[in-house]
Design a protein around this motif. Sequence first.
Motif, short mmCIF file in Angstrom:
data_model
loop_
_atom_site.label_atom_id
_atom_site.label_comp_id
_atom_site.label_asym_id
_atom_site.label_seq_id
_atom_site.Cartn_x
_atom_site.Cartn_y
_atom_site.Cartn_z
N LEU A 183 -9.06 -7.52 45.64
CA LEU A 183 -8.89 -6.93 44.30
C LEU A 183 -8.62 -5.43 44.39
O LEU A 183 -7.79 -4.89 43.65
CB LEU A 183 -10.14 -7.19 43.45
CG LEU A 183 -10.33 -8.62 42.94
CD1 LEU A 183 -11.68 -8.77 42.27
CD2 LEU A 183 -9.20 -9.00 41.97
N GLN A 184 -9.33 -4.76 45.32
CA GLN A 184 -9.13 -3.31 45.44
C GLN A 184 -7.72 -3.00 45.95
O GLN A 184 -7.08 -2.06 45.51
CB GLN A 184 -10.19 -2.71 46.37
CG GLN A 184 -10.36 -1.22 46.17
CD GLN A 184 -10.15 -0.43 47.45
OE1 GLN A 184 -9.65 -0.97 48.43
NE2 GLN A 184 -10.51 0.83 47.42
N GLN A 185 -7.24 -3.82 46.88
CA GLN A 185 -5.88 -3.63 47.42
C GLN A 185 -4.85 -3.82 46.29
O GLN A 185 -3.91 -3.04 46.16
CB GLN A 185 -5.64 -4.66 48.54
CG GLN A 185 -4.51 -4.28 49.48
CD GLN A 185 -4.97 -3.28 50.52
OE1 GLN A 185 -6.10 -3.29 50.94
NE2 GLN A 185 -4.09 -2.39 50.92
N VAL A 186 -5.07 -4.84 45.46
CA VAL A 186 -4.19 -5.08 44.31
C VAL A 186 -4.26 -3.91 43.34
O VAL A 186 -3.25 -3.44 42.81
CB VAL A 186 -4.57 -6.41 43.61
CG1 VAL A 186 -3.82 -6.57 42.29
CG2 VAL A 186 -4.30 -7.59 44.52
N GLY A 187 -5.48 -3.39 43.13
CA GLY A 187 -5.67 -2.24 42.23
C GLY A 187 -4.89 -1.03 42.69
O GLY A 187 -4.29 -0.31 41.88
N ALA A 188 -4.88 -0.81 44.01
CA ALA A 188 -4.14 0.34 44.57
C ALA A 188 -2.65 0.21 44.26
O ALA A 188 -2.00 1.19 43.89
CB ALA A 188 -4.37 0.41 46.07
N ALA A 228 -9.28 3.45 36.28
CA ALA A 228 -10.73 3.26 36.14
C ALA A 228 -11.17 1.97 36.82
O ALA A 228 -12.21 1.92 37.50
CB ALA A 228 -11.10 3.25 34.66
N VAL A 229 -10.39 0.88 36.63
CA VAL A 229 -10.72 -0.41 37.26
C VAL A 229 -10.68 -0.27 38.78
O VAL A 229 -11.58 -0.75 39.48
CB VAL A 229 -9.74 -1.51 36.79
CG1 VAL A 229 -9.91 -2.78 37.62
CG2 VAL A 229 -9.95 -1.81 35.31
N TYR A 230 -9.63 0.42 39.28
CA TYR A 230 -9.48 0.62 40.73
C TYR A 230 -10.67 1.40 41.30
O TYR A 230 -11.24 1.03 42.33
CB TYR A 230 -8.17 1.37 41.00
CG TYR A 230 -8.04 1.91 42.40
CD1 TYR A 230 -7.86 1.05 43.48
CD2 TYR A 230 -8.10 3.28 42.66
CE1 TYR A 230 -7.75 1.53 44.77
CE2 TYR A 230 -7.99 3.77 43.94
CZ TYR A 230 -7.82 2.90 45.00
OH TYR A 230 -7.70 3.38 46.27
N VAL A 231 -11.07 2.47 40.59
CA VAL A 231 -12.20 3.29 41.06
C VAL A 231 -13.49 2.48 41.05
O VAL A 231 -14.28 2.54 41.99
CB VAL A 231 -12.33 4.56 40.18
CG1 VAL A 231 -13.64 5.29 40.45
CG2 VAL A 231 -11.15 5.49 40.40
N PHE A 232 -13.68 1.68 39.97
CA PHE A 232 -14.88 0.85 39.88
C PHE A 232 -14.93 -0.15 41.03
O PHE A 232 -15.96 -0.35 41.67
CB PHE A 232 -14.91 0.14 38.54
CG PHE A 232 -16.06 -0.84 38.41
CD1 PHE A 232 -17.37 -0.39 38.27
CD2 PHE A 232 -15.83 -2.21 38.48
CE1 PHE A 232 -18.43 -1.30 38.18
CE2 PHE A 232 -16.88 -3.12 38.39
CZ PHE A 232 -18.18 -2.65 38.24
N LEU A 233 -13.78 -0.80 41.31
CA LEU A 233 -13.72 -1.77 42.41
C LEU A 233 -14.02 -1.09 43.75
O LEU A 233 -14.69 -1.67 44.61
CB LEU A 233 -12.33 -2.43 42.46
CG LEU A 233 -12.06 -3.50 41.39
CD1 LEU A 233 -10.59 -3.88 41.39
CD2 LEU A 233 -12.94 -4.73 41.63
N SER A 234 -13.53 0.12 43.91
CA SER A 234 -13.79 0.87 45.15
C SER A 234 -15.28 1.13 45.32
O SER A 234 -15.83 0.95 46.41
CB SER A 234 -13.04 2.22 45.13
OG SER A 234 -11.66 2.00 44.98
N PHE A 235 -15.93 1.52 44.20
CA PHE A 235 -17.37 1.78 44.25
C PHE A 235 -18.14 0.50 44.60
O PHE A 235 -19.03 0.50 45.45
CB PHE A 235 -17.84 2.33 42.90
CG PHE A 235 -19.32 2.59 42.83
CD1 PHE A 235 -19.88 3.68 43.48
CD2 PHE A 235 -20.17 1.75 42.13
CE1 PHE A 235 -21.25 3.92 43.43
CE2 PHE A 235 -21.53 1.98 42.07
CZ PHE A 235 -22.07 3.08 42.73
N VAL A 236 -17.75 -0.60 43.95
CA VAL A 236 -18.41 -1.90 44.21
C VAL A 236 -18.23 -2.29 45.67
O VAL A 236 -19.17 -2.75 46.33
CB VAL A 236 -17.84 -2.99 43.27
CG1 VAL A 236 -18.32 -4.37 43.69
CG2 VAL A 236 -18.25 -2.70 41.83
#
Length: 1598
Positions: free
Chosen positions: A977-982, A1057-1065
């Motif tokens: 998900l984080q890769q997709v977010g990027a 914001a979604v990408y940053v949240f996923l990174s934190f998770v």
Amino acid sequence: MAFLHCEPPLWRRDDFTPCVNKDLLQVLLPTVVASLSAAAIVYQIVRRVVSSRRERGYQQLPTYNNALDVDTDDDDEFAEHLGLRHTISRTTVDHHIELDKPRAGRIAVIVEMLCVMGIIALQIARFTSIPEEKNWTTLVPVGVWAYTLALVVLRLIFSSDEKNKFSELWDHTAWIYLFNFLLLVVPFRSVLIHPASQLSLALVAAQFSLVCILCIITISVRKGNSIVVQEIVNGLEPSREPIASLFSLASFSWVDEIVWKGYWKPFTMEDIWNLRNDDQAANVLASFRQTKKTAYLGWTLIKHFKRALIIQALWAAFSALFIFAPTLLLRVILEYIESPEGTPRNVAWLFVALLLVTNTIVAIGSGQALFIGRRICIRLRAVIIGEVYAKALRRKAAAGMEVDLGETKSDSNEPAEGQANAGAIINLMAVDSFKVSEVCAYLHYLIAAVPVQVVVAVILLYQILGWSSIAGISIMVLLIPVNYTISNKFSQIQKAIMATTDKRIHATNEVLQNIRIIKFFAWEERFGHMVGECRAAELKQLRKRYILWAIAATSWYGSPMLITFLSFLSYTVIEGKELNASVAFTALSLFNVLRVPLDQLADMVTNVLQAKVSVDRVEEFLREEETEKYHQLKDKDDDPEGPLIGFKDDATFTWGSRQQALTKGTSGAFQLQDLNIEFVPGQLNVVAGATGSGKSSLLMALLGEMTVYLPGKHSREDLTPDPETGLIQSVAYCAQQPWLVNDTIKQNILFASPYNEERYKAVLVACCLERDLEILDHGDETQVGEKGISLSGGQKQRISLARAIYSPAAHLLLDDCLSAVDSHTAKWIYDYGITGPLMEHRTCVLVTHNVTLCVPLATHVVVLDNGRVLTQGDPETVVKSGALGDDEYLQASMRSRPQSRIPSRVPSFVGSDRSRENDQTDGNANGTTKGDELKQKAVSNEETKSEGSVDYKVYVLYLASMGPWWYWVIVVTVFLLQQVGAVATSVWIREWATKYSTSETSHTVISVSQMSGYSGSCFASGTCALALPVSKAEILVANSSSVDVWYYLGIYALLGAVYVFLSFVREMIVFSGSIRASKQIHEQLLHNIMRAKTRFFDSTPLGRIMNRFSKDLEAVDQEVAPVALGMIHSLGSVVAIVILISVITPGFLLAGVLITALYCLIGAFYLRASRDLKRIESIMRSPLYQHFGETLSGISTIRAYGDERRFVRDNLQMIDNHNRPFFYLWACNRWLGFRVDIAGALVAFFAGAFVVLSVGKIDAGLAGLSLTYAITFTDNVLWVVRLYAVNEQNMNSVERVREYLEVEQEAPEIIENNRPPTSWPDQGRVIFKDYSTRYRPDLDLVLKHVTFDVQPGEKVGIVGRTGAGKSSLTLALFRSLEAETGYIEIDGIDISTIGLRDLRQSITMVPQDPTLFSGTIRSNLDPFGVHTDSEIFAALKRVQLINEEPDVAAPVAGDDATVNKNIFLDLSSPVAESGNNLSQGQRQLVCLARALLRSPKVLIMDEATAAIDYKTDAKIQETIRQLQSTTITIAHRLGTVVENDRIVVLDHGMVKEFGTPWELLQKEGGFFWDMCETSGEMEVLRLKARKKHEAKMQYARR
């Protein structure tokens, strides 16, 4: 046209103007280079002339061959003892010099000369044959090359000079050649594309060719082209670096041989080259000590390394200047694709060529900066470890309380009160030195690379976005304090982690040092909890660190989103401009590039702050109070009226600090008071007194804790033997607790003294060691193990005594050296050792409890009581005074005192048992091997290393420790998900940008940063914004006014914001798993180590085990997870990029496959070599730790012998042994980095060439995407290779931990279905029935068919000569050895059928080596708070440590403040590490009290009163006889057991006699009778046995 009158523009269409080409590049700049060279040479000549004239004006002072012994003023008293002069080492050093002459050196110079002459001829030809060149500017280069020719001729003349006084001339010619090459490239290109005539083209081409030949010679011969002096030490190959060429140094090709060798066969330590001379620890430390010290250690270090740091920073800045070149070049190449007609084709090819050149420059610059960093790293580590070690050798022997390093904040330079414990000191060496040296390896990023990159990026951003770039840059600036705050918090947490790690390592160290007593008392679980509490505190801090890390990482992931959002908001809303693709993607790329150095800034600031914490800890330790030995030891010459050995003027000394010494008697520290003693030189002097009266303290005082007279002021290596006696005026010391080094028995006895076979054999005889050496498998080549672990107590003490007697010292201090040996051995050693021919003309100060044996032959006797001299004088006077008691045997021995002290010769039967001379020796304390096969085995127990790649089971262990299967499902999902977010954020920007595109053209200009070889790329942290391809079908026609800017900004903000949240998770999930793994692995490791069989600790040095608990566990805690995270991310990026490139340009797949194959080849070579080097580096840490720990425990002995200098050299040798694999591991890393970077440069070059060749067939958008992904692909592959290698190295730590998770375990603690009754044993009957056992399956039996029966409450003594199997019997009772045949029964229960905890908690052992823990008297007697104070005081009274139980209301100290108070009256009195602030006797009594507190039914005492005076011993034996428990006593003193109920006589592991003492004494010629006879105390023993027998008979009649 006038000279240098260049009119702008200087670049016209495709070339520079003729003015630049001719006047600037061919005349002015070459002249400047030559002028600078000439000026430098003139300056050097003038300087030499001036210095030689100055030297003539002064008279030379005499030199003392002390080049390396440099020390600062404040260390003067230690300079002689801690100097770095060449000394005798334990190992013989094979050292010779070789002169390495360059091959074809003179031929190279002759070729150079011919080329220079050719260039001069060509310049003259240009002047004469080309009309346009007939002016003075053409002749100027002739002058430059004539000057160069003069330098080359001088080099040729002096090329055979071995001293090579003119070697710097090579540097001048090299610079001239290389500069001229760079300056001639542009005119050569100009002539190629715009030739004025064929003649001018031919002349310039010929000149360029000759300059190229000169450059090739320069970079292919060794630097300086001169003779190199190579030191060959112990046959090690010297480093190839000093003889490497410039090309080899730049490309790290000099490392090829290591990489090649490592690929084909596993490395051994001998395969690794030696370090360069100036990298060796001795030279580094000598150089550092010449640096003038500043108030703060950190500034001193910076001052010392400033030259290397400046060079490193210059390389980094040079590299950083070119880091953006690929971005700019790709931009202009894409502009060429958009409008080919605006730019000549040759310029496009120039830009493509510059892609390769600039990437190569970046690779060289960053490679050199990182390599210099590694050189600073090993030197800095050598300085810190060397200084900490030297300080350890000069710290006080004991200074009371312990302090936690780094917790007190003091700005004063005063020495700190208290001392760091051994765990903290080892941590300074293991962890702090690593953290400080590691930060210096990357310091250039902070001081050079980051500032340069930030400035360049800001300028470029301003050019693209204009004023809108200020919005983004402002956010970056505002984020710096946020990052700094995070870094500051990091520093605080790191400090807390270091403190908690110190405590855990100290606790673990203490547990492992005392593992035997913990096993005997079944305390594993409780002490495991104690270490577990320290670990929990450490993990709590680690958890904080990881949470902060996740927050910091989130801010790093979020900052580019925020910056981009605000910049584009400003650009589109405020300025109202159109955000087309060229602006959007170029700006995005630059923001990403800029974020990398800003990330590094925060990261580096964090690391620098962590390093500062470590430097502060080191400095705090270096400021601790030091021994005053070298101030205090005085020679007779200093004070003619003083004694040669002794005290005068009411000398007083304390174990406390200086301040405590001044307040006489008011502190808790023990004091010796009002001493006036003059020992008789050349004679035997005896010191006697009750346990705890200060006898050992008196010897420590003599060794320099107080102002005393003793010839021990000088290092023993500087003293010359007396020609008549062969003795030197130095001291030998035999401590009460024997201190041995982990070496062979022979090396322990020699202790670096020259080997004299006759003397050596005489010493073995005198110390009764011959029989022991026959028993041991390898004789005197047997490894004694750490702290002499493989030997019995008696053997250790006799080896320690042998060392003192063998040494050429004229004065011996012997501390109770007869306590651990049996009576007949004690008499033998006294007769033939202490008073034998080897002691002729030597002073001996002997502390002893055996006054009946030792006093009669003494010349001077001193009796102490509570720190004061009770009486002193000749033996008759002292005995008559009654100070030694009214022992009848002592009185009798005084009457029969012989006149002659020294026997005429040692008898021929020495060392053999007279009554059994011909017996075949087959018994051993540890068993002998079956047959002779072990004699062929290696004597030492070396640490092994794994080979090949890390076993998959190691990965399984770590991954399973992190979490179950569902945890990994979550991890994989979040990663995807984080890769997709990027990607999604970049896709949205592209969507937005296309809205502005017009229908005629689509300009998609993508600027890319090529960060190859750069540690800290956005791909490593997983924050690169990836752009999706743009195809013509997707282009939308829209009017700028119709674009809803706020809609696109809003969606972008949401995606961000979604990408940053996923990174934190992602960070939190991975780090929570990491914490879980750390917790589980430590728990498992501690559990398995504490439950390992005793023989594991016999054969494994403590340093090796501690290495797992310190450095390896630190890697598991702090390094494995972050590196693995980065590697998996990079791998994901590689896969994503391959897919995207395949969609756009399938043709590049071929290039991608070839490049990947090249990477795999480079990676395969690198991985094999680096893996082995990392493993060797891990293994070489253990001896360094072990030597450190060994020194800390033996400081008093080392200082007593005056042998500090040799130990300093040994330490430096071990630092070098550790630095060698470490340094060449990083040289291999640079080898990899450079090659991968060049491969990346080739990718960029070929991608650019492919695009230029396809002009007209491909649009700019697709070309940009192709190039972008081609280059980022290279970068990601680089990170996969690098991080995979680092990950393998980190997993090596997990592998080493796993090795110790698989050690052989003891029997179960509890067997649930077979537990004894809670009251067991209720009687105490012990039966041995046909019991046999061995230490290992490959060893012989140590106990053979032992059968005897001990009745409830019976007191049984076990006697026998050394190696008879006495201690093995006690080990068998505690099941440290398991039965081979037969069984042991206690109260009807076979002990092999119950759990170990049930067994060991039910019987009690008082061991031979008294074991105490740091804490208080109470915590040692009752570690788990089970007993009341009155019970504890009762136990102390029973063992004679206190006379009366104290009244609760009464003050602890007596009224007389000058009397040493009894510390045992206060249960909160501190006990130092290993009980070092108590005497050996007091420690034994505390252990005995601890055992009595348990009210055991079965009590085993193994030499429990050996270090106690006879009077106290007698009282304790009386106490023990009154106990209701069954007591089995092993004793060397026959007087201790002769009043027992029965005696077992063991010999060679078999029961030879069993009966009452009186019965056994009736058997004349029997084993027991023979032992009593040879002890010299037969009459007293017979009298005691008869009294006991008669009392028993009377009791029976009643």
